[in-house]
Design an enzyme around this catalytic site. Structure first.
Site, mmCIF file in Angstrom:
data_model
loop_
_atom_site.group_PDB
_atom_site.id
_atom_site.type_symbol
_atom_site.label_atom_id
_atom_site.label_comp_id
_atom_site.label_asym_id
_atom_site.label_seq_id
_atom_site.Cartn_x
_atom_site.Cartn_y
_atom_site.Cartn_z
ATOM 1 N N LYS A 89 20.769 49.797 19.868
ATOM 2 C CA LYS A 89 20.004 50.003 21.102
ATOM 3 C C LYS A 89 18.570 50.483 20.845
ATOM 4 C CE LYS A 89 23.514 50.376 24.592
ATOM 5 N NZ LYS A 89 24.823 50.424 23.877
ATOM 6 N N GLU A 111 18.892 53.846 32.878
ATOM 7 C CA GLU A 111 20.273 54.065 33.315
ATOM 8 C C GLU A 111 21.117 54.206 32.053
ATOM 9 O OE1 GLU A 111 19.099 51.093 32.697
ATOM 10 O OE2 GLU A 111 20.714 50.346 31.432
ATOM 11 N N SER A 377 27.809 46.709 15.695
ATOM 12 C CA SER A 377 26.702 47.144 16.562
ATOM 13 C C SER A 377 26.431 48.638 16.485
ATOM 14 C CB SER A 377 26.981 46.735 18.007
ATOM 15 O OG SER A 377 28.270 47.186 18.417
HETATM 16 C C1 LIG Z 1 25.907 49.737 24.244
HETATM 17 C C2 LIG Z 1 26.649 49.234 23.088
HETATM 18 C C3 LIG Z 1 27.208 47.928 23.072
HETATM 19 C C4 LIG Z 1 27.185 47.014 24.245
HETATM 20 O O1 LIG Z 1 25.909 46.597 24.659
HETATM 21 P P1 LIG Z 1 25.351 45.136 24.379
HETATM 22 O O2 LIG Z 1 24.108 45.096 25.198
HETATM 23 O O3 LIG Z 1 26.379 44.150 24.830
HETATM 24 O O4 LIG Z 1 25.070 45.024 22.933
HETATM 25 C C5 LIG Z 1 27.834 47.500 21.912
HETATM 26 N N1 LIG Z 1 27.954 48.304 20.830
HETATM 27 C C6 LIG Z 1 27.435 49.555 20.814
HETATM 28 C C7 LIG Z 1 27.599 50.371 19.589
HETATM 29 C C8 LIG Z 1 26.786 50.065 21.933
HETATM 30 O O5 LIG Z 1 26.285 51.307 21.899
#
Ligand SMILES: *Cc1c(COP(=O)(O)O)cnc(C)c1O
Length: 393
Positions: A89, A111, A377
């Protein structure tokens, strides 16, 4: 034909900017200027320097040997979990705050659901000395206390939202309301590839550093700059969009998206928006939405707080409806099992969201030579309590 956004802000029939009149001027201003700013040399220099020295990029592309043996393919993990603040993010919030400053804005709003985007936003606001207000549903404020404390420590004001179910959708509504009251001074940093055009495209471009690194890293590691498969989890879709961005129109590369099945896509307790959603308009975008027959939002459910958004980025709605992407629902139990498996095979504790991408691996049939790049992610520190609660499931 391209799977990327067209000049009107649509991906096929999905996307666009459905906004109240009072926001028209500021969204239009953003639409006319975002490419000029983010493609400028001055912006690229500052952005890439911060990604390198502050975020810690490039993130490694790691060949996961034992995971590869388990699934009979060559699996590489794109390690977004190693970024500053623990997930992808921050790539987006660093970019958007640089844009906000160039557009002369003095105040940032955001948000947040689980609090991850709120923390990433509060972080860059501290870095840039900008006022920061984060809207968060009261239910989430109570569930995600550590992230609330982090945001406060970083100097942000967290405003608990008491409307609706007091979760992410309600926080987003409240942020949009704030934006309507202060369109001239305030920049709204949206946390995923959602919202009115140009947000989905802007966020995808800011996250596309992921796929541009994958290209270079694959070339260096295997002598070929594309994989056979790209895999990622989708909440709103930003880490997935970043993972696939430079391969969207390269049909040699298969795209696999993992959405949160919750307790099962037919259970009524699910966040599988692509499979369970119908065409609607949510937060300024025409997309697939979990809704009742008369258009009221159905509250999504997933064990992972980052995946329970009732909509989906228009880019992914289009990829799924064209058949360009394969979409798999991964249930809570499958994600938990996948998280434990990665931890024991590779010594990496993934975020629960990322565990959904890993949970799609057992549903795939690979050839031994297939090269798979799967994006992790985020890291699992924030999810340890949930993991411990379910250790014997
Ligand atoms: C917020 C988040 C997501 C989901 O958000 P996307 O916009 O779909 O990437 C996925 N993995 C992690 C670790 C997150 O913090």
């Amino acid at each position: 034909m391209s799977y990327n956004v067209n000049s009107e802000g649509f991906y096929g029939e999905f996307g666009g900017a459905y906004i109240p009149e009072i926001l028209y001027k500021c969204v239009e201003n953003l639409r006319q200027n975002y490419l000029k700013y983010i493609d400028s040399e001055d912006f690229r220099n500052e952005y890439m320097t911060l990604l390198r020295d502050y975020v810690g990029r490039p993130s490694p592309l790691y060949y996961a040997k034992r995971l590869s043996e388990r699934y009979g393919a060559k699996i590489y993990l794109k390690r977004e979990d190693l970024n500053h603040t623990g997930a992808h993010k921050i790539n987006n919030t660093v970019g958007q705050i640089l844009l906000a400053r160039r557009m002369g804005k003095t105040r940032i709003i955001a948000e947040t659901g689980a609090g991850q985007h709120g923390v990433a936003t509060a972080t860059v606001c501290a870095l840039m000395n900008m006022e920061c207000v984060v809207y968060m549903g009261k239910t989430d404020v109570e569930r995600q206390r550590i992230n609330v404390e982090k945001m406060k420590m970083l100097g942000a004001e967290v405003r608990p939202v008491l409307s609706g179910n007091m979760t992410l959708k309600d926080a987003t509504n409240e942020a949009i309301r704030d934006w309507c009251c202060h369109p001239d001074t305030t920049f709204y940093i949206i946390g995923s590839t959602v919202g009115p055009h140009p947000y989905p495209d802007m966020v995808a471009r800011l996250q596309s550093v992921i796929s541009s690194e994958i290209r270079e890293q694959l070339q260096e590691k295997i002598g070929r700059d594309y994989p056979d498969y790209l895999m990622a989890c989708v909440g709103g879709g930003s880490n997935a969009a970043g993972t696939i961005y430079h391969y969207l129109d390269d049909e040699r590369v298969k795209i696999v998206l993992a959405e949160a099945g919750g307790l099962g896509i037919d259970s009524g307790q699910t966040a599988a928006t692509i499979q369970r959603g119908t065409l609607g308009i949510l937060h300024g975008s025409r997309t697939l939405v979990m809704q009742t027959a008369d258009g009221q939002i159905v509250e999504p459910y997933s064990i992972s707080a980052g995946l329970d958004y009732p909509g989906i980025g228009p880019i992914h709605a289009n990829l799924a409806s064209c058949g360009r992407a394969r979409v798999l629902a991964v249930d809570d139990a499958e994600a938990l099992a996948a998280a434990y498996e990665l931890t024991r095979l590779e010594g990496i504790i993934p975020a629960l969201e990322s565990a959904h991408a890993l949970g799609a691996l057992p549903k795939m049939k690979f050839n031994p030579d297939d090269v798979v790049v799967l994006t992790v992610s985020g890291r699992g520190d924030k999810d340890i309590e949930t993991y411990l609660k379910h250790i014997n499931d």
